[in-house]
Write a protein that holds these residues in place. Sequence first.
Motif, short mmCIF file in Angstrom:
data_model
loop_
_atom_site.label_atom_id
_atom_site.label_comp_id
_atom_site.label_asym_id
_atom_site.label_seq_id
_atom_site.Cartn_x
_atom_site.Cartn_y
_atom_site.Cartn_z
N ASP A 222 -39.41 -46.16 5.10
CA ASP A 222 -38.45 -47.27 5.12
C ASP A 222 -38.54 -48.08 6.41
O ASP A 222 -38.37 -49.30 6.39
CB ASP A 222 -37.03 -46.76 4.90
CG ASP A 222 -36.77 -46.39 3.44
OD1 ASP A 222 -37.56 -46.83 2.57
OD2 ASP A 222 -35.80 -45.67 3.17
N HIS B 223 -41.36 -29.80 4.16
CA HIS B 223 -40.58 -29.58 5.37
C HIS B 223 -40.14 -30.89 6.03
O HIS B 223 -39.13 -30.91 6.71
CB HIS B 223 -41.38 -28.74 6.37
CG HIS B 223 -41.66 -27.37 5.86
ND1 HIS B 223 -40.71 -26.38 5.84
CD2 HIS B 223 -42.78 -26.83 5.32
CE1 HIS B 223 -41.23 -25.28 5.33
NE2 HIS B 223 -42.49 -25.52 5.01
N GLN B 224 -40.89 -31.95 5.90
CA GLN B 224 -40.58 -33.20 6.61
C GLN B 224 -40.16 -34.30 5.64
O GLN B 224 -40.55 -35.45 5.78
CB GLN B 224 -41.80 -33.64 7.43
CG GLN B 224 -42.20 -32.67 8.52
CD GLN B 224 -41.08 -32.44 9.52
OE1 GLN B 224 -40.25 -33.31 9.78
NE2 GLN B 224 -41.04 -31.26 10.10
N TRP B 225 -39.36 -33.95 4.65
CA TRP B 225 -38.93 -34.91 3.63
C TRP B 225 -38.20 -36.11 4.25
O TRP B 225 -38.52 -37.26 3.97
CB TRP B 225 -38.02 -34.20 2.64
CG TRP B 225 -37.63 -34.98 1.45
CD1 TRP B 225 -36.43 -35.58 1.21
CD2 TRP B 225 -38.44 -35.24 0.31
NE1 TRP B 225 -36.43 -36.20 -0.01
CE2 TRP B 225 -37.67 -36.01 -0.58
CE3 TRP B 225 -39.74 -34.93 -0.05
CZ2 TRP B 225 -38.15 -36.45 -1.80
CZ3 TRP B 225 -40.21 -35.36 -1.26
CH2 TRP B 225 -39.43 -36.11 -2.13
N ARG B 226 -37.22 -35.85 5.10
CA ARG B 226 -36.43 -36.92 5.71
C ARG B 226 -37.32 -37.82 6.58
O ARG B 226 -37.24 -39.04 6.50
CB ARG B 226 -35.30 -36.33 6.55
CG ARG B 226 -34.37 -37.39 7.12
CD ARG B 226 -33.21 -36.80 7.89
NE ARG B 226 -32.42 -35.94 7.04
CZ ARG B 226 -31.94 -34.75 7.40
NH1 ARG B 226 -32.15 -34.29 8.61
NH2 ARG B 226 -31.24 -34.02 6.57
N LEU B 227 -38.18 -37.21 7.41
CA LEU B 227 -39.09 -37.97 8.26
C LEU B 227 -40.00 -38.87 7.42
O LEU B 227 -40.22 -40.03 7.76
CB LEU B 227 -39.92 -37.02 9.13
CG LEU B 227 -41.01 -37.68 9.98
CD1 LEU B 227 -40.37 -38.57 11.05
CD2 LEU B 227 -41.90 -36.63 10.60
N THR B 228 -40.50 -38.34 6.33
CA THR B 228 -41.40 -39.11 5.46
C THR B 228 -40.69 -40.34 4.90
O THR B 228 -41.21 -41.46 4.99
CB THR B 228 -41.93 -38.23 4.32
OG1 THR B 228 -42.63 -37.13 4.89
CG2 THR B 228 -42.84 -39.01 3.40
N TRP B 229 -39.49 -40.16 4.34
CA TRP B 229 -38.80 -41.28 3.70
C TRP B 229 -38.25 -42.27 4.72
O TRP B 229 -38.34 -43.49 4.52
CB TRP B 229 -37.69 -40.78 2.78
CG TRP B 229 -38.28 -40.34 1.49
CD1 TRP B 229 -38.41 -39.06 1.04
CD2 TRP B 229 -38.90 -41.17 0.51
NE1 TRP B 229 -39.06 -39.05 -0.16
CE2 TRP B 229 -39.37 -40.34 -0.51
CE3 TRP B 229 -39.11 -42.53 0.40
CZ2 TRP B 229 -40.02 -40.82 -1.64
CZ3 TRP B 229 -39.76 -43.02 -0.72
CH2 TRP B 229 -40.20 -42.17 -1.73
N VAL B 230 -37.69 -41.77 5.81
CA VAL B 230 -37.19 -42.68 6.84
C VAL B 230 -38.36 -43.44 7.46
O VAL B 230 -38.28 -44.66 7.69
CB VAL B 230 -36.38 -41.91 7.91
CG1 VAL B 230 -36.05 -42.81 9.10
CG2 VAL B 230 -35.09 -41.37 7.29
N ASP C 50 -40.14 -43.39 -5.74
CA ASP C 50 -38.75 -43.14 -6.15
C ASP C 50 -38.69 -42.64 -7.59
O ASP C 50 -38.03 -41.65 -7.89
CB ASP C 50 -37.90 -44.40 -6.01
CG ASP C 50 -37.61 -44.78 -4.58
OD1 ASP C 50 -37.78 -43.93 -3.68
OD2 ASP C 50 -37.21 -45.94 -4.35
#
Length: 171
Positions: free
Chosen positions: A59, A49-56, A98
């Motif tokens: 980074d 559910h938190q894919w974007r939060l995890t990757w951002v 990645d």
Amino acid sequence: MTKADATTRGLPPDRRRKHTAELLAACAACLIPWTVILGLTLPSSRHVHQWRLTWVGFDVLLITAFACTALLAWRRSRSVILYAHATAVLLICDTWFDISLDAGTRDAWIAGGLALCTELPLAAFLIHRAHSLIALLPWPPPHTSVGDTAGSQTEPLPDGEPDPPRLRTRG
């Protein structure tokens, strides 16, 4: 001063080193069965559910590591050695995530190319530079303050031999 600091301060440096090595070996040993259990029980895929939060977030952590390493290098601080290593480890972790998460997709080629052309060479460069800086440090370190438990004395340099280059210890 914490209780742990008070109990380890009285130990000789070799004893503290031994205790640290024993603790790290115990951690490695405990991770073996845990890793086997995970390998046998985790599902091969999962909706996150938190894919974007995890990757951002990762980074942002990587950007912060680069910025801190750059600032410490600019200020010629010895701490840059630790931050360079940490940044290199984060780059290696980023490469692993990645490639492993893109395995079996067409994006795997892009992840592999970025890893081989940028992330891994940059990580190797940071590790190499950090080790080059370590080589410049005096060893064994001189006693610098009361309570220093390095347990060694620095021999004087022979007459006519120049002092080795030094990094600043603060700032």
